[in-house]
Design a protein around this motif. Structure first.
Motif, PDB file in Angstrom:
ATOM      1  N   ASN A 149     -10.779  38.707 -27.404  1.00 29.19           N
ATOM      2  CA  ASN A 149     -11.087  37.187 -27.806  1.00 29.19           C
ATOM      3  C   ASN A 149     -12.429  36.888 -28.371  1.00 29.19           C
ATOM      4  O   ASN A 149     -13.325  37.840 -28.350  1.00 29.19           O
ATOM      5  CB  ASN A 149     -10.926  36.703 -26.320  1.00 29.19           C
ATOM      6  CG  ASN A 149     -11.581  37.280 -24.925  1.00 29.19           C
ATOM      7  OD1 ASN A 149     -13.107  37.465 -25.435  1.00 29.19           O
ATOM      8  ND2 ASN A 149     -11.175  37.829 -24.057  1.00 29.19           N
ATOM      9  N   LEU A 150     -12.603  35.856 -28.989  1.00 32.41           N
ATOM     10  CA  LEU A 150     -13.579  35.645 -30.049  1.00 32.41           C
ATOM     11  C   LEU A 150     -14.900  35.351 -29.482  1.00 32.41           C
ATOM     12  O   LEU A 150     -14.921  34.871 -28.263  1.00 32.41           O
ATOM     13  CB  LEU A 150     -12.795  34.649 -31.025  1.00 32.41           C
ATOM     14  CG  LEU A 150     -11.873  35.270 -31.710  1.00 32.41           C
ATOM     15  CD1 LEU A 150     -11.176  33.999 -32.743  1.00 32.41           C
ATOM     16  CD2 LEU A 150     -11.917  36.490 -32.325  1.00 32.41           C
TER      17      LEU A 150
ATOM     18  N   GLU B 128     -16.738  27.427 -29.896  1.00 30.64           N
ATOM     19  CA  GLU B 128     -16.420  26.278 -29.501  1.00 30.64           C
ATOM     20  C   GLU B 128     -17.353  25.960 -28.258  1.00 30.64           C
ATOM     21  O   GLU B 128     -17.992  24.624 -28.073  1.00 30.64           O
ATOM     22  CB  GLU B 128     -14.938  25.890 -28.998  1.00 30.64           C
ATOM     23  CG  GLU B 128     -13.984  26.346 -30.171  1.00 30.64           C
ATOM     24  CD  GLU B 128     -13.375  27.766 -30.390  1.00 30.64           C
ATOM     25  OE1 GLU B 128     -12.180  27.643 -30.500  1.00 30.64           O
ATOM     26  OE2 GLU B 128     -14.118  28.533 -29.757  1.00 30.64           O
TER      27      GLU B 128
ATOM     28  N   ARG C 224      -4.308  31.072 -32.934  1.00 33.28           N
ATOM     29  CA  ARG C 224      -5.727  31.298 -32.258  1.00 33.28           C
ATOM     30  C   ARG C 224      -6.926  31.458 -33.540  1.00 33.28           C
ATOM     31  O   ARG C 224      -7.952  30.544 -33.573  1.00 33.28           O
ATOM     32  CB  ARG C 224      -6.016  32.334 -31.345  1.00 33.28           C
ATOM     33  CG  ARG C 224      -7.334  32.480 -30.925  1.00 33.28           C
ATOM     34  CD  ARG C 224      -7.804  31.393 -30.134  1.00 33.28           C
ATOM     35  NE  ARG C 224      -9.186  31.499 -29.506  1.00 33.28           N
ATOM     36  CZ  ARG C 224     -10.104  30.647 -29.927  1.00 33.28           C
ATOM     37  NH1 ARG C 224      -9.912  29.567 -30.916  1.00 33.28           N
ATOM     38  NH2 ARG C 224     -11.373  30.598 -29.677  1.00 33.28           N
ATOM     39  N   THR C 225      -6.698  32.174 -34.531  1.00 30.70           N
ATOM     40  CA  THR C 225      -7.569  32.225 -35.645  1.00 30.70           C
ATOM     41  C   THR C 225      -7.663  31.193 -36.554  1.00 30.70           C
ATOM     42  O   THR C 225      -8.598  30.567 -36.920  1.00 30.70           O
ATOM     43  CB  THR C 225      -7.473  33.602 -36.411  1.00 30.70           C
ATOM     44  OG1 THR C 225      -5.829  33.407 -37.096  1.00 30.70           O
ATOM     45  CG2 THR C 225      -7.566  34.810 -35.598  1.00 30.70           C
TER      46      THR C 225
ATOM     47  N   TYR D 270      -9.601  28.636 -34.471  1.00 31.62           N
ATOM     48  CA  TYR D 270     -11.047  29.026 -34.685  1.00 31.62           C
ATOM     49  C   TYR D 270     -11.683  28.573 -35.916  1.00 31.62           C
ATOM     50  O   TYR D 270     -12.790  28.025 -35.889  1.00 31.62           O
ATOM     51  CB  TYR D 270     -11.201  30.551 -34.460  1.00 31.62           C
ATOM     52  CG  TYR D 270     -12.630  30.943 -34.010  1.00 31.62           C
ATOM     53  CD1 TYR D 270     -13.173  30.901 -32.650  1.00 31.62           C
ATOM     54  CD2 TYR D 270     -13.151  31.843 -35.141  1.00 31.62           C
ATOM     55  CE1 TYR D 270     -14.288  31.461 -32.334  1.00 31.62           C
ATOM     56  CE2 TYR D 270     -14.550  32.094 -34.918  1.00 31.62           C
ATOM     57  CZ  TYR D 270     -15.016  32.000 -33.522  1.00 31.62           C
ATOM     58  OH  TYR D 270     -16.352  32.626 -33.105  1.00 31.62           O
ATOM     59  N   ASP D 271     -11.123  28.621 -37.050  1.00 24.90           N
ATOM     60  CA  ASP D 271     -11.596  28.428 -38.473  1.00 24.90           C
ATOM     61  C   ASP D 271     -11.481  26.902 -38.485  1.00 24.90           C
ATOM     62  O   ASP D 271     -12.430  26.277 -38.983  1.00 24.90           O
ATOM     63  CB  ASP D 271     -10.697  28.898 -39.391  1.00 24.90           C
ATOM     64  CG  ASP D 271     -10.751  30.428 -39.583  1.00 24.90           C
ATOM     65  OD1 ASP D 271     -11.943  30.869 -39.145  1.00 24.90           O
ATOM     66  OD2 ASP D 271      -9.803  31.171 -40.247  1.00 24.90           O
TER      67      ASP D 271
END
Length: 529
Positions: free
Chosen positions: A106-107, A111, A183-184, A187-188
Motif C-alpha cells: 500500500n502506497l 492523500e 488504486r494506482t 493515486y495518480d
C-alpha cells in the motif's frame, strides 16, 4: 496458462501496517518466503518472523532516503517474468532472478498528507514511485502473480489460499489486478489534482477523477438502471461520511436527496439557531428556523405537508427525542443531523424503514470543492457554488428599503433559493418558507406555483389568508421582465431579493416602486440545474 498458481515467495512493503503481522505470520505458516523493505521488514522481524531484505536480493542498499529500493531487475524481473515462457525462464536462471508470486503493497499516504495541509515539498516527498511501479508490474502479470493493495483483501487472500492448497485461481488474481490498477489510477488522480491546485490551474489539459466503492445499490433512479455509490476520499461532513444508525440501505435517490438536504441545512450554522430542511426530489419543500428544532420542523412541515410525505429531513443541530417524535408522525425516508441523542434513537428504533444518519458536524458552505456532471462524450466541471452575501453586500434599488423583519427574511430566503432548482422562486416569512416554485422553464410559472402552494397550505391549516401575504420573495436569477415580479406582488409579497443585471432592470425597479415593494440586488446569481 495454468489456472491455479502456488504462492511460494511474497514481497511485502506497506506504509499502513494494519493487519501486517497477522498476514505475514499466516503466509509464513503456509511456507511462503517473505521479502520486505525498510519499516515493513523491521515490523515483521520484531514479531519474530523470518524476513529477507530486498536489498539482499538486489545487491544494492536502500538509498537516497529510501527513494530507490525496489526499482531493480531482481524485483521487477521476479514480478514480470512469464512462468510458461522458455526465454523468460532462461533469463531468470542466467541472472539469478527469483519469481515473486505475491506482492502486498500500500502506497505512501499522499492523500492523507494533502488533507493535513502539508506544504508543497512534503507533499512531493509523499508521492510513491516504487510502489506503483511494482503494483502495475504485478497486475500486468496477473496470469501468475497476485497483487494486494488493500488491507481489506488480506482475509480474502488467505481464504483463497486455503481453498486452493496454497494457490490462487485466475479469476481471483484478475479481480486483484483490477483493484490494483484502480488504486494506482486513483493515486495518480490525487497527485495530478493536487498539482493542478498547487499551480492554480483551474482547467488543466488532462483531468483525472477517482472513487472508492462505498455501496452497491439495488438500482439507480429507476429499477432498470444499475447503480453504485463511490466516495472521493473527502472528509466533508455529509451523506458520504455519515454514520447510519438504523434502517435499510440508502437508495440512489435517497443519497441524492439526503445530500441536497444536508447541504441546504448546513447554510445555517449553529449561531443562526435551530434550522430544518425537508427535501423531496432534490428540492426543498419546506425550510425554517425557530427557537427549537421541533418548532423549526413544524414550521418547515407547514410549508408543504403533501410533499413532505416520504421526504428527507435534515437538521442543523443534535436531534432530540421530542423532535424525533414529531418527525415520526409521518412517513419519512431519511433523517440526517450532526448528532442524535439516545431518546431520538429510541423513537426511531420503532420505525424500521426510516434511516437515521449522523455526520458529526455541519458541512462548510464556503469550503472550496469541485462538482462534476457527465454529458454525452465528456464531463462538465466547476467550482462548487460557495456564493454568500451579507446585508452589507446588498444594494437597495427601490424607493422603499426593506425593514428589519423583511431584511432578515430576504437573507433567509436567499440561502434557500441557492438550493432550489432553477428557475427558483422562494416565498418566506418570519424565518420559514411559505411557498417554493422550482425547476420551471418560466420564472413567472415558478412565482405562480409558489403562490399556489402557499394558498393551498392556508386552506389546509385553516388560515384566514395566504402566508405569502406579507412575505418576501427570493429569485435565484434576475427578472428578465416585470411579469414575474408582479406575480409575486399579486401573491402579497412585500420585498424582493434578486441578483439584478437584466437589460430591463430599470423597468423591473419601476414596477416594484409602483407596487410599493422594497427590492435589493445581490450582484450574485444562484442558478442550479
Amino acid at each position: 496458462m495454468t489456472d491455479i498458481q502456488p504462492i511460494r515467495r511474497a514481497l511485502l512493503s506497506v506504509s499502513d501496517k494494519t493487519g501486517l503481522i497477522d498476514l505475514g505470520r499466516a503466509l509464513a505458516d503456509r511456507g511462503v518466503e517473505l521479502l520486505s523493505t525498510g519499516g515493513t521488514a523491521k515490523a515483521l522481524r520484531e514479531a519474530g518472523l523470518e524476513v529477507r531484505d530486498v536489498s539482499d536480493v538486489t545487491g544494492f542498499p536502500e538509498m537516497m532516503d529510501g527513494r530507490v529500493k525496489t526499482l531493480h531487475p531482481m524485483v521487477h524481473g521476479g514480478l514480470l517474468a512469464l512462468r510458461d515462457n522458455d526465454d523468460h525462464r532462461a533469463a531468470m536462471e542466467t541472472h539469478g532472478i527469483g519469481a515473486i508470486d505475491l506482492l502486498v503493497v500500500n502506497l505512501y499516504p499522499f492523500e492523507e498528507t494533502v488533507a493535513k495541509g502539508a506544504d508543497y515539498d512534503t507533499c512531493i516527498e509523499n508521492i510513491d514511485i516504487g510502489g506503483p511501479a511494482m503494483i502495475r508490474a504485478a497486475a500486468k502479470n496477473h496470469a501468475f502473480v497476485n497483487v494486494v493493495v488493500d488491507v481489506a483483501d488480506y482475509e480474502a487472500l488467505l481464504a483463497e489460499l486455503d481453498a486452493n492448497d496454497g494457490g490462487t485461481a485466475l479469476a481471483f488474481r484478475q479481480r486483484l489486478a483490477q483493484i490494483a490498477y484502480a488504486r494506482t489510477g486513483a493515486y495518480d488522480a490525487a497527485v495530478s489534482t493536487w498539482m493542478a491546485g498547487a499551480l492554480d490551474d483551474s482547467a488543466p489539459r488532462r483531468r483525472a477523477v477517482a472513487g472508492t466503492l462505498a455501496q452497491s445499490l439495488r438500482y439507480g433512479e429507476n429499477p432498470h438502471q444499475a447503480a453504485a455509490f463511490y466516495t472521493d476520499g473527502s472528509a466533508r461532513p455529509g451523506v458520504a461520511t455519515a454514520t447510519q444508525h438504523q434502517g435499510k440501505e440508502l437508495s440512489y435517490n435517497n443519497i441524492n436527496d439526503t445530500d441536497a438536504a444536508f447541504e441546504l441545512v448546513s447554510e445555517f450554522a449553529a449561531g443562526d439557531g435551530p434550522a430544518v430542511a425537508i427535501i423531496k426530489h432534490a428540492n426543498p419543500c419546506g425550510v425554517a428556523r425557530a427557537d427549537t428544532l421541533i418548532d423549526a420542523y413544524r414550521r418547515a412541515f407547514d410549508c408543504d405537508r403533501t410533499s413532505a410525505f416520504g421526504g428527507i429531513v435534515a437538521l442543523n443541530g443534535p436531534l432530540d427525542g421530542a423532535t424525533a417524535e414529531e418527525i415520526a408522525g409521518i412517513f419519512t425516508e431519511v433523517v440526517i443531523a450532526p448528532e442524535a441523542d439516545d431518546d431520538a434513537r429510541a423513537v426511531f428504533a420503532a420505525k424500521k424503514n426510516l434511516r437515521l444518519l449522523t455526520t458529526g458536524a455541519l458541512a462548510d458552505p464556503r469550503a472550496a470543492a469541485l462538482t462534476i456532471r457527465q454529458v454525452s462524450g465528456g464531463y462538465l466541471m466547476q467550482d462548487k457554488d460557495t456564493g454568500f452575501v451579507t446585508e452589507a453586500d446588498l444594494k437597495v434599488v427601490t424607493k422603499r428599503a426593506p425593514d428589519a423583519r423583511e431584511m432578515a427574511d430576504l437573507l433567509f430566503a436567499w440561502k434557500v433559493a441557492k438550493h432550489v432548482k432553477s428557475n427558483a422562486i422562494v416565498y418566506a416569512r418570519d424565518g420559514a418558507t411559505v411557498g417554493v416554485g422550482a425547476g420551471q422553464m418560466s420564472r413567472v410559472d415558478s412565482a405562480n406555483i409558489a403562490a399556489i402552494k402557499a394558498q393551498r397550505m392556508a386552506d389546509v391549516l385553516g388560515l384566514p389568508e395566504s402566508p405569502a401575504k406579507g412575505a418576501v420573495v427570493a429569485s435565484d436569477a434576475f427578472f428578465p421582465f416585470a411579469d414575474g415580479l408582479m406575480e409575486a406582488a399579486a401573491a402579497g409579497a412585500t420585498a424582493v431579493i434578486q441578483p439584478g443585471g437584466s437589460m430591463r432592470d430599470a423597468e423591473v425597479i419601476a414596477a416594484a416602486d409602483e407596487a410599493g415593494l422594497a427590492m435589493v440586488f445581490t450582484g450574485l446569481r444562484h442558478f442550479r440545474h
